[in-house]
Write an enzyme that holds these catalytic residues in place. Structure first.
Site, short mmCIF file in Angstrom:
data_model
loop_
_atom_site.label_atom_id
_atom_site.label_comp_id
_atom_site.label_asym_id
_atom_site.label_seq_id
_atom_site.Cartn_x
_atom_site.Cartn_y
_atom_site.Cartn_z
N HIS A 51 29.42 26.38 51.66
CA HIS A 51 29.75 26.56 52.82
C HIS A 51 28.97 28.15 53.57
CE1 HIS A 51 32.68 23.40 53.43
NE2 HIS A 51 33.52 24.47 52.41
N SER A 74 24.82 24.58 52.77
CA SER A 74 26.01 24.74 53.68
C SER A 74 26.26 23.37 52.96
CB SER A 74 26.00 24.63 54.99
OG SER A 74 27.37 25.39 54.78
N SER A 79 30.28 23.75 58.81
CA SER A 79 30.86 25.22 58.29
C SER A 79 29.87 26.56 58.02
CB SER A 79 31.24 25.03 56.85
OG SER A 79 30.49 24.56 56.10
N ASP A 137 29.23 23.07 45.50
CA ASP A 137 30.84 23.09 46.53
C ASP A 137 30.93 21.64 46.87
OD1 ASP A 137 33.27 22.99 47.81
OD2 ASP A 137 32.95 25.14 48.34
N GLU A 198 33.28 24.46 42.95
CA GLU A 198 33.88 25.45 42.81
C GLU A 198 35.15 24.76 43.95
OE1 GLU A 198 33.70 28.80 44.64
OE2 GLU A 198 35.25 29.22 46.32
N ASN A 223 37.19 26.07 40.15
CA ASN A 223 38.44 25.25 40.68
C ASN A 223 39.82 25.81 39.90
OD1 ASN A 223 39.86 24.73 42.93
ND2 ASN A 223 40.80 23.31 41.57
N LYS A 228 41.32 31.16 41.08
CA LYS A 228 40.44 30.34 42.22
C LYS A 228 42.02 29.27 42.81
CE LYS A 228 38.43 28.08 44.58
NZ LYS A 228 38.72 26.42 45.50
N ASP A 232 42.61 31.02 46.63
CA ASP A 232 41.55 30.47 47.74
C ASP A 232 42.67 29.35 48.37
OD1 ASP A 232 40.06 28.33 48.48
OD2 ASP A 232 38.48 29.84 47.26
N ASN A 233 43.15 28.59 47.33
CA ASN A 233 43.26 27.08 47.92
C ASN A 233 44.60 27.49 48.98
OD1 ASN A 233 41.53 26.49 45.94
ND2 ASN A 233 42.37 24.48 45.58
N CYS A 237 44.16 29.01 52.54
CA CYS A 237 44.59 27.85 53.46
C CYS A 237 45.66 28.88 54.68
CB CYS A 237 44.36 26.48 53.14
SG CYS A 237 43.16 25.61 52.53
N HIS A 343 38.20 17.88 51.57
CA HIS A 343 37.00 18.43 51.69
C HIS A 343 36.08 17.41 52.30
CE1 HIS A 343 33.22 20.73 49.62
NE2 HIS A 343 32.76 19.58 49.92
N HIS A 396 38.18 30.69 54.76
CA HIS A 396 38.79 31.95 54.06
C HIS A 396 38.42 32.73 54.46
CE1 HIS A 396 40.76 28.90 53.08
NE2 HIS A 396 40.74 29.17 51.80
N SER A 404 37.78 33.60 44.16
CA SER A 404 37.24 32.62 44.07
C SER A 404 35.55 32.51 43.60
CB SER A 404 36.58 32.31 44.77
OG SER A 404 37.92 31.03 45.99
N GLN A 408 33.15 32.41 40.60
CA GLN A 408 31.28 31.58 40.23
C GLN A 408 30.71 32.35 39.86
OE1 GLN A 408 30.46 28.06 41.10
NE2 GLN A 408 31.43 27.81 42.52
#
Ligand code: NAI
Length: 475
Positions: A51, A74, A79, A137, A198, A223, A228, A232-233, A237, A343, A396, A404, A408
């Site tokens: 993204h 992306s 996104s 990703d 990701e 992930n 991560k 992040d998740n 969210c 996703h 996010h 995250s 990476q």
């Protein structure tokens, strides 16, 4: 420089937001400082498919600061933040008339044909070579390279079946035009040292390929770094699901009935956020452990069929497909909001919805549509069923993405500099690096960590400086 973005004149706005984001991304900035001299990514040619947001701009410029050459797309048609894409192309020292940054091929609202064209462009360095690293990703870049190489080996690209998804037909068309006797995709695949992935869905694809013996290069599963997926998740969210709903509809969430399908990391964040807004949240799950967790967290857990007619807001978070079908949507309340944060767009059966006889689709504004059934009742679908937090809002926030993306960058350095340590397979980063990522984010939050005494460390069987948990610990 070759690139394609919406509007380079947005670069100054993008740069101002990048500068704010840098302050909120202490992990990435620390990594820049740590590796400024040693330049571990010198010689790396990284193709990124993730993204194209402001936060991703900080990631891209970190990779460049560590010596890499980068090309970017992306990983979703909706996104891209066009000002972020423009700023990355122009670069910190360029101007719109004289761009000096990184080639980006991304704009908000691509068609699927354009999306796959962009992916092909970013995988092709001037002169025709490919990248030697992928940062993916969802796995689309990895998929294109693998399918191209597979069909070159087979000597032909198969024809699509009539009932294949539209997107698959587009991919096959692209490959039909680009596979070559000289083995264009085979060469690209053989030049790639590895991919860092990701998200849950992309990681799932990688393990499937490894199991089937078709994986062509090693992969690091970013992930499943704790810093991560458990951040992040979940917390990402928890922030951006509400942002997506608000920007798309501005509906008052308090008092409404919200259904969250799936209670994994993303589902946990979404359910928590919706409850925080005062919604009555109902969870659906297939896994007894996650269902029990949801119940213990105080949520009603039942099947979608039981509550489809009483809920006001639906969010799918499963990474699975056909979670909300056209039949479900036909049974919903007038103006029920239907959205997906997983996703891919197939969690909601948009194709089935479009096939309902007499159904009428109206655009309220970009990425917000009503679908009116012949009986006059309508539902509101966000981002055409694609991930609503990035389609309807800006994804996010920086701080969580710093976690995250620091993973990476570390994963890219690992695979690029220690290629021989990673035979083809799917790996997670060692725990001491996971703990390092967390550590880099503590100061900014004013966290004071307790230090183990030597005796305490011996008593629980760890080193004073960590790692503190065995690999099987679940957090
Ligand atoms: P997860 O595997 O932790 O959670 C998914 C949950 O859905 C599991 O508990 C599973 O049992 C459940 N599930 C599967 N089929 C179901 C069904 N038919 N009905 C009800 N529940 C079902 O995965 P995670 O990490 O939560 O990710 C979910 C999706 O979100 C993935 O596609 C991932 O790539 C994506 N994702 C999206 C983000 C975003 O910003 N939009 C951020 C992070 C992940």
């Amino acid at each position: 420089m070759d690139f394609k973005v919406a509007d380079l004149s947005l670069a100054a706005f993008g740069r101002r937001e990048i500068q704010l984001a840098e302050h909120e991304m202490p992990g990435l900035m620390a990594v820049r400082k740590e590796y400024a001299e040693s330049q571990p990514l010198a010689g790396a040619k990284i193709m990124g498919s993730l993204h194209m947001t402001i936060q991703t701009a900080v990631l891209i410029e970190t990779l460049v600061a560590l010596g890499a050459e980068v090309r970017w797309v992306s990983c979703n048609i909706f996104s891209t933040q066009d000002h972020a894409a423009a700023a990355v192309v122009v670069g910190p020292n360029g101007t719109p008339e004289d761009p000096q940054g990184v080639p980006v091929f991304a704009w908000k609202g691509e068609t699927l044909e354009e999306y796959w064209w962009c992916t092909e462009q970013a995988l092709t360095w001037p002169g025709g070579d490919g990248p030697n690293m992928i940062l993916d990703d969802g796995g689309d870049a990895t998929l294109l390279v693998h399918k191209g190489a597979e069909y070159e080996k087979a000597g032909a690209v198969p024809s699509a079946a009539e009932d294949d998804p539209e997107e698959w037909k587009i991919i096959l068309d692209l490959l039909r035009r680009t596979v070559s006797d000289e083995g264009r995709w085979t060469k690209i695949a053989s030049g790639i040292k590895g991919v860092t992935e990701e998200t849950t869905t992309g990681v799932h694809r990688l393990y499937e390929m490894f199991k089937a013996g078709t994986l062509l290069f090693p992969a690091i599963n970013v992930n499943d770094s704790v810093t991560k997926s458990k951040f992040d998740n979940k917390y990402g969210c928890r922030h951006s699901v509400i942002d997506g709903l608000n920007r798309a509809t501005d509906v008052l969430i308090g008092g409404k009935v919200a259904v969250v399908c799936g209670y994994g990391d993303v589902g946990k964040g979404c359910a928590d956020a919706l409850r925080g807004q005062g919604a009555r949240v109902i969870v659906t799950e297939i896994d007894p452990i996650c269902a029990l967790q949801a119940a213990m967290d105080g949520f009603q857990v039942t099947t979608l069929e039981d509550v489809v007619g009483i809920a006001d807001i639906f969010v799918t978070t499963t990474g699975n497909f056909n979670i909300i079908t056209a039949e479900h949507m036909a049974r919903m309340k007038h103006n029920a909001i239907v959205s997906n944060i997983g996703h891919f767009d197939n969690e909601i059966d948009m194709a089935g919805l479009a096939r309902v006889p007499g159904i009428e689709k109206t655009e309220v504004k970009p990425q917000v549509h009503t679908w009116k059934f012949p009986d006059g009742k309508q539902i509101i679908v966000l981002a055409e069923g694609r991930l609503m937090n990035l389609g309807c809002a800006t994804g996010h926030p920086s701080f969580v993405m710093s976690n995250s993306f620091t993973n990476q960058v570390i994963a890219q350095i690992e695979l690029f500099t220690k290629t021989d340590d990673y035979p083809i397979g799917v790996y997670v980063l060692p725990k001491h690096l996971d703990e390092k990522v967390a550590r880099l984010h503590l100061d900014a939050l004013g966290v004071k960590l307790t230090t183990l005494t030597k005796a305490q460390a011996e008593y629980i069987g760890v080193a004073v400086e960590g790692p503190y948990k065995p690999d099987h610990y679940r957090y």
